[in-house]
Design a protein around this motif. Structure first.
Motif, PDB file in Angstrom:
ATOM      1  N   LEU A   1      38.553  77.370  46.321  1.00 47.23           N
ATOM      2  CA  LEU A   1      37.733  79.007  46.870  1.00 47.23           C
ATOM      3  C   LEU A   1      36.434  78.107  47.927  1.00 47.23           C
ATOM      4  O   LEU A   1      36.491  78.524  48.707  1.00 47.23           O
ATOM      5  CB  LEU A   1      36.939  79.206  45.669  1.00 47.23           C
ATOM      6  CG  LEU A   1      38.165  80.543  44.881  1.00 47.23           C
ATOM      7  CD1 LEU A   1      36.889  81.109  43.929  1.00 47.23           C
ATOM      8  CD2 LEU A   1      38.616  81.319  45.123  1.00 47.23           C
ATOM      9  N   LYS A   2      36.579  77.235  47.615  1.00 48.01           N
ATOM     10  CA  LYS A   2      34.947  76.071  48.540  1.00 48.01           C
ATOM     11  C   LYS A   2      36.116  75.888  49.254  1.00 48.01           C
ATOM     12  O   LYS A   2      35.329  75.873  50.566  1.00 48.01           O
ATOM     13  CB  LYS A   2      35.068  74.941  47.682  1.00 48.01           C
ATOM     14  CG  LYS A   2      33.939  74.106  47.973  1.00 48.01           C
ATOM     15  CD  LYS A   2      32.233  74.998  48.819  1.00 48.01           C
ATOM     16  CE  LYS A   2      31.367  74.492  49.169  1.00 48.01           C
ATOM     17  NZ  LYS A   2      30.124  74.645  49.960  1.00 48.01           N
ATOM     18  N   GLN A   3      37.172  75.585  49.099  1.00 47.38           N
ATOM     19  CA  GLN A   3      38.389  74.677  50.697  1.00 47.38           C
ATOM     20  C   GLN A   3      38.663  76.259  51.181  1.00 47.38           C
ATOM     21  O   GLN A   3      38.009  75.905  53.278  1.00 47.38           O
ATOM     22  CB  GLN A   3      39.178  74.303  50.217  1.00 47.38           C
ATOM     23  CG  GLN A   3      39.972  74.182  51.831  1.00 47.38           C
ATOM     24  CD  GLN A   3      41.699  73.015  50.965  1.00 47.38           C
ATOM     25  OE1 GLN A   3      42.034  73.039  49.530  1.00 47.38           O
ATOM     26  NE2 GLN A   3      42.535  73.128  51.510  1.00 47.38           N
ATOM     27  N   PHE A   4      38.708  77.429  51.068  1.00 41.00           N
ATOM     28  CA  PHE A   4      38.696  78.983  51.685  1.00 41.00           C
ATOM     29  C   PHE A   4      37.596  78.414  52.728  1.00 41.00           C
ATOM     30  O   PHE A   4      38.109  79.070  53.907  1.00 41.00           O
ATOM     31  CB  PHE A   4      39.117  79.129  50.731  1.00 41.00           C
ATOM     32  CG  PHE A   4      39.043  81.428  51.137  1.00 41.00           C
ATOM     33  CD1 PHE A   4      40.448  81.704  51.716  1.00 41.00           C
ATOM     34  CD2 PHE A   4      38.488  81.621  51.556  1.00 41.00           C
ATOM     35  CE1 PHE A   4      40.734  82.309  52.825  1.00 41.00           C
ATOM     36  CE2 PHE A   4      38.344  82.987  52.041  1.00 41.00           C
ATOM     37  CZ  PHE A   4      39.371  82.984  52.922  1.00 41.00           C
ATOM     38  N   SER A   5      36.696  78.613  51.646  1.00 37.89           N
ATOM     39  CA  SER A   5      34.943  79.317  52.725  1.00 37.89           C
ATOM     40  C   SER A   5      35.461  77.870  53.174  1.00 37.89           C
ATOM     41  O   SER A   5      34.582  78.418  54.530  1.00 37.89           O
ATOM     42  CB  SER A   5      33.838  79.175  51.312  1.00 37.89           C
ATOM     43  OG  SER A   5      32.949  78.894  51.886  1.00 37.89           O
ATOM     44  N   ASP A   6      35.093  76.611  53.623  1.00 44.05           N
ATOM     45  CA  ASP A   6      35.117  75.376  54.823  1.00 44.05           C
ATOM     46  C   ASP A   6      35.548  75.882  55.613  1.00 44.05           C
ATOM     47  O   ASP A   6      35.280  75.594  56.649  1.00 44.05           O
ATOM     48  CB  ASP A   6      34.692  73.999  53.589  1.00 44.05           C
ATOM     49  CG  ASP A   6      33.639  74.134  53.088  1.00 44.05           C
ATOM     50  OD1 ASP A   6      32.745  74.972  52.966  1.00 44.05           O
ATOM     51  OD2 ASP A   6      33.663  73.326  51.756  1.00 44.05           O
ATOM     52  N   GLN A   7      36.609  76.378  55.647  1.00 40.98           N
ATOM     53  CA  GLN A   7      37.506  76.410  56.233  1.00 40.98           C
ATOM     54  C   GLN A   7      38.186  77.942  57.020  1.00 40.98           C
ATOM     55  O   GLN A   7      38.576  77.770  58.284  1.00 40.98           O
ATOM     56  CB  GLN A   7      38.959  76.576  55.073  1.00 40.98           C
ATOM     57  CG  GLN A   7      40.379  76.260  56.685  1.00 40.98           C
ATOM     58  CD  GLN A   7      41.487  75.764  55.692  1.00 40.98           C
ATOM     59  OE1 GLN A   7      42.142  75.781  54.934  1.00 40.98           O
ATOM     60  NE2 GLN A   7      42.948  76.350  56.818  1.00 40.98           N
ATOM     61  N   PHE A   8      37.433  78.597  57.058  1.00 38.41           N
ATOM     62  CA  PHE A   8      37.605  80.476  56.969  1.00 38.41           C
ATOM     63  C   PHE A   8      36.285  80.945  57.294  1.00 38.41           C
ATOM     64  O   PHE A   8      36.272  81.654  58.307  1.00 38.41           O
ATOM     65  CB  PHE A   8      38.898  81.091  56.836  1.00 38.41           C
ATOM     66  CG  PHE A   8      40.193  80.778  56.158  1.00 38.41           C
ATOM     67  CD1 PHE A   8      40.518  80.682  57.360  1.00 38.41           C
ATOM     68  CD2 PHE A   8      40.519  80.136  55.462  1.00 38.41           C
ATOM     69  CE1 PHE A   8      42.345  79.907  57.537  1.00 38.41           C
ATOM     70  CE2 PHE A   8      42.117  79.530  55.125  1.00 38.41           C
ATOM     71  CZ  PHE A   8      42.868  79.589  56.585  1.00 38.41           C
ATOM     72  N   LEU A   9      35.526  80.584  57.101  1.00 44.33           N
ATOM     73  CA  LEU A   9      34.609  81.231  56.561  1.00 44.33           C
ATOM     74  C   LEU A   9      32.828  80.601  57.302  1.00 44.33           C
ATOM     75  O   LEU A   9      31.787  80.181  57.273  1.00 44.33           O
ATOM     76  CB  LEU A   9      33.788  82.236  55.684  1.00 44.33           C
ATOM     77  CG  LEU A   9      34.448  82.418  54.322  1.00 44.33           C
ATOM     78  CD1 LEU A   9      33.341  82.820  53.160  1.00 44.33           C
ATOM     79  CD2 LEU A   9      35.283  83.997  55.090  1.00 44.33           C
ATOM     80  N   VAL A  10      33.684  80.195  59.023  1.00 42.05           N
ATOM     81  CA  VAL A  10      32.664  79.759  60.068  1.00 42.05           C
ATOM     82  C   VAL A  10      32.714  80.246  61.148  1.00 42.05           C
ATOM     83  O   VAL A  10      33.529  81.416  61.304  1.00 42.05           O
ATOM     84  CB  VAL A  10      33.682  78.047  59.942  1.00 42.05           C
ATOM     85  CG1 VAL A  10      33.870  77.584  58.851  1.00 42.05           C
ATOM     86  CG2 VAL A  10      35.169  78.722  60.762  1.00 42.05           C
ATOM     87  N   ALA A  11      31.296  79.879  62.322  1.00 37.29           N
ATOM     88  CA  ALA A  11      30.823  80.515  62.857  1.00 37.29           C
ATOM     89  C   ALA A  11      32.150  80.905  63.772  1.00 37.29           C
ATOM     90  O   ALA A  11      32.168  81.677  64.827  1.00 37.29           O
ATOM     91  CB  ALA A  11      30.158  79.433  63.942  1.00 37.29           C
ATOM     92  N   GLN A  12      32.951  79.586  64.694  1.00 36.81           N
ATOM     93  CA  GLN A  12      34.292  80.029  65.029  1.00 36.81           C
ATOM     94  C   GLN A  12      35.585  80.839  64.652  1.00 36.81           C
ATOM     95  O   GLN A  12      36.319  81.125  65.591  1.00 36.81           O
ATOM     96  CB  GLN A  12      34.971  78.378  65.827  1.00 36.81           C
ATOM     97  CG  GLN A  12      33.731  77.642  66.480  1.00 36.81           C
ATOM     98  CD  GLN A  12      32.730  77.986  67.338  1.00 36.81           C
ATOM     99  OE1 GLN A  12      33.643  78.917  67.827  1.00 36.81           O
ATOM    100  NE2 GLN A  12      31.780  78.300  67.239  1.00 36.81           N
ATOM    101  N   ASN A  13      34.994  81.565  63.755  1.00 40.89           N
ATOM    102  CA  ASN A  13      36.581  81.968  62.953  1.00 40.89           C
ATOM    103  C   ASN A  13      35.786  83.325  63.108  1.00 40.89           C
ATOM    104  O   ASN A  13      36.212  84.538  61.548  1.00 40.89           O
ATOM    105  CB  ASN A  13      37.146  81.797  61.735  1.00 40.89           C
ATOM    106  CG  ASN A  13      38.322  82.105  61.515  1.00 40.89           C
ATOM    107  OD1 ASN A  13      39.218  82.794  62.457  1.00 40.89           O
ATOM    108  ND2 ASN A  13      38.054  82.584  60.566  1.00 40.89           N
ATOM    109  N   LEU A  14      35.076  84.248  63.632  1.00 40.83           N
ATOM    110  CA  LEU A  14      34.115  85.131  63.331  1.00 40.83           C
ATOM    111  C   LEU A  14      33.990  86.172  64.307  1.00 40.83           C
ATOM    112  O   LEU A  14      33.348  85.383  65.851  1.00 40.83           O
ATOM    113  CB  LEU A  14      32.874  84.431  62.808  1.00 40.83           C
ATOM    114  CG  LEU A  14      31.826  85.617  62.569  1.00 40.83           C
ATOM    115  CD1 LEU A  14      31.366  85.999  61.835  1.00 40.83           C
ATOM    116  CD2 LEU A  14      29.882  84.498  62.296  1.00 40.83           C
ATOM    117  N   ASN A  15      33.700  87.176  64.038  1.00 42.29           N
ATOM    118  CA  ASN A  15      32.941  88.070  65.206  1.00 42.29           C
ATOM    119  C   ASN A  15      31.672  88.624  64.356  1.00 42.29           C
ATOM    120  O   ASN A  15      31.615  89.457  63.281  1.00 42.29           O
ATOM    121  CB  ASN A  15      33.382  89.215  65.990  1.00 42.29           C
ATOM    122  CG  ASN A  15      34.130  90.483  65.268  1.00 42.29           C
ATOM    123  OD1 ASN A  15      33.287  91.505  65.272  1.00 42.29           O
ATOM    124  ND2 ASN A  15      35.404  89.615  64.660  1.00 42.29           N
TER     125      ASN A  15
END
Length: 527
Positions: free
Chosen positions: A233-247
């Protein structure tokens, strides 16, 4: 003493005084039920076309220095700010953490506010409660959505914003919290097994998508989620819940400058990361795929469909109009007329498109009595065949477009609705002016546009069909479907009076769900 009809009393409250003056209350006779005393007042409530003109809100495209797309609508009516962070991190990304690990995104959404390195779940909840803020997280197939609603007063906004960033950057996803989700999921899995419509929905996606990331339920399976660990779950957060994957979407009582500063603070204080890679394309089928799920029920549940198209397809709006005509507009739709009004096979028949990053689904669904199953499927399929082959009814088209235009302002009827639209526009890379452009785009659509779109995207010759009931003669059903595809098959016509069953509508058992099958899609954040 004069006794007024209740409707008259209500009307007199809401009508202007000048309107009331035009009505002679003394001439109203409450003793005659054929004389509707409320009609004059109701006539005064008529709305002309000019009053129906609603202006979509102006959408600011903020120039975020972190290159994170940020959209903003200023709303001065209430001292509230709505923030939506939409990550390209839905359930379709689950297997990018580990093969077969379905349900990661959904579990991350459920546990993200259950504790960080500094704060417990109770402390997080109290922090939001003390400033009157509402925080939520939700995973869909394409999206992972964070929402924050808080007062625009900096004394309220700042603590809530700080806690949101703490959650996004430092959630711990503890094992004890995972165990609680597992326990709840066991109950949910049992509920699915007891619901024919939900079983049908799960099997439909699996049959359509096979090994594609869209195939499995957003919630995962009991087996898959039992394997999820805090590390993953931490890996998911670090990989996908990031600024460059966001609007970022912001609506509320702020200036454009303040909104820009807010968006940059959010983007700047998140892990920067990388944009998620494009999803694989699903493979379509070339013929019928009929599947049966055994279920002891007084009703048979049916869904049929195939892969649709993407959110980016230029035919999308034409297909939305077509869907309204086919099965999305109540009793005026083709499916309702053929299956319910003419034959009494069902309470309701519905069609839908889901538009995603990669091809979504087209489907139609309904429930019916066991003894009417094969006949109803043949009628529903023939209605689809005719809808594709025959010219579009111009009158129905104009009525459908008018209804869609009248309903469209609901998409921006509140701050929350506006913000959801901004999140969707940003995620699917649509123009900031889309809400203003929509009525013009809809008005331009012609019958030929719709005919071209449905002949390109609807394929009655290669449907996946899921039937949930006690028994099904697959061979007989396939023969009937192929018969519908023959060029000399006559058009559907209403049955004669003698052919109509004496009991047209049979009330369903309590457990039957006659609403459209609810697919886990990105609907809450789409237009």
């Amino acid at each position: 003493m004069l006794k007024l009809h209740p409707i008259v009393l209500l009307g007199s409250i809401i009508c202007a005084q000048s309107t009331i003056a035009e009505v002679n209350l003394n001439n109203m006779n409450d003793d005659n039920p054929n004389y509707l005393t409320s009609i004059p007042l109701l006539q005064s409530l008529k709305i002309n076309n000019k009053q129906l003109q609603f202006n979509a809100p102006y959408v600011h495209e903020l120039k975020n220095r972190y290159k994170v797309r940020s959209l903003f609508v200023e709303s001065k009516a209430l001292p509230i700010v709505d923030i939506q962070l939409t990550f390209n991190a839905g359930a379709a990304r689950d297997e990018e953490i580990a093969p077969g690990l379905y349900g990661v995104a959904n579990m991350a959404a459920k546990l993200i506010d259950e504790g960080t390195e500094k704060y417990t779940a109770n402390e997080i909840a109290n922090a939001f409660e003390q400033v009157g803020a509402q925080f939520s997280a939700q995973a869909y197939r394409d999206m992972f959505v964070i929402k924050l609603r808080v007062l625009s007063d900096p004394k309220k906004l700042e603590p809530a914003l700080g806690m949101m960033m703490e959650i996004l950057n430092h959630s711990t996803f503890k094992k004890s919290s995972i165990n609680l989700v597992l326990s709840n999921t066991q109950v949910g899995q049992k509920q699915i097994q007891e619901s024919p419509s939900r079983m049908m929905n799960v099997q439909f996606y699996r049959a359509l998508y096979g090994k594609h990331p869209y195939a499995e339920p957003i919630t995962g399976t009991q087996r898959s989620i039992s394997k999820i660990t805090p590390v993953q779950l931490k890996q998911f957060s670090d990989q996908f819940l990031v600024a460059q994957n966001l609007n970022i979407a912001i609506t509320g009582q702020l200036s454009a400058k303040e909104a820009l500063q807010l968006s940059e603070r959010i983007a700047g204080n998140l892990k920067q990361g990388q944009k998620a890679k494009p999803l694989a394309q699903p493979l379509d089928k070339s013929n019928f795929d009929i599947r049966h799920l055994n279920f002891n029920s007084s009703q048979a549940h049916v869904i049929m469909g195939h892969l649709g198209t993407t959110r980016f397809d230029p035919d999308r709006l034409a297909l939305e109009v077509a869907n309204q005509m086919l099965g999305g507009s109540g009793f005026n739709s083709v499916l309702m007329k053929e299956l319910r009004v003419k034959r009494g096979y069902t309470y309701g028949a519905y069609s839908s498109f889901s538009f995603s990053q990669v091809p979504g689904t087209f489907s139609l669904s309904y429930s019916t009595r066991q003894d009417q199953l094969l006949d109803s499927i043949q009628v529903a399929h023939q209605a689809l065949v005719n809808f594709v082959k025959q010219p579009i009814d111009q009158k129905q088209l104009e009525e459908t477009k008018a209804g869609m235009l009248r309903a469209f302002p609901n998409n921006y009827s509140s701050n929350a609705n506006i913000n959801a639209q901004l999140g969707s526009i940003g995620f699917y890379n649509q123009a900031a002016s889309y809400l203003n452009d929509y009525p013009k785009l809809l008005e331009k659509i012609t019958a030929q546009d719709i005919q071209d779109a449905i002949r390109k995207h609807l394929h009655p010759e290669r449907l996946t069909i899921i039937v949930v009931n006690e028994k099904l003669d697959k061979a007989a059903l396939e023969v009937a479907l192929n018969q519908n595809l023959l060029p000399d098959v006559p058009k559907l016509s209403a049955p004669s009076i003698e052919q109509i069953p004496k009991t047209i509508i049979v009330p369903p058992a309590k457990e039957v769900i006659d609403a459209p099958v609810s697919f886990p899609t990105d609907t809450p954040a789409s237009i």
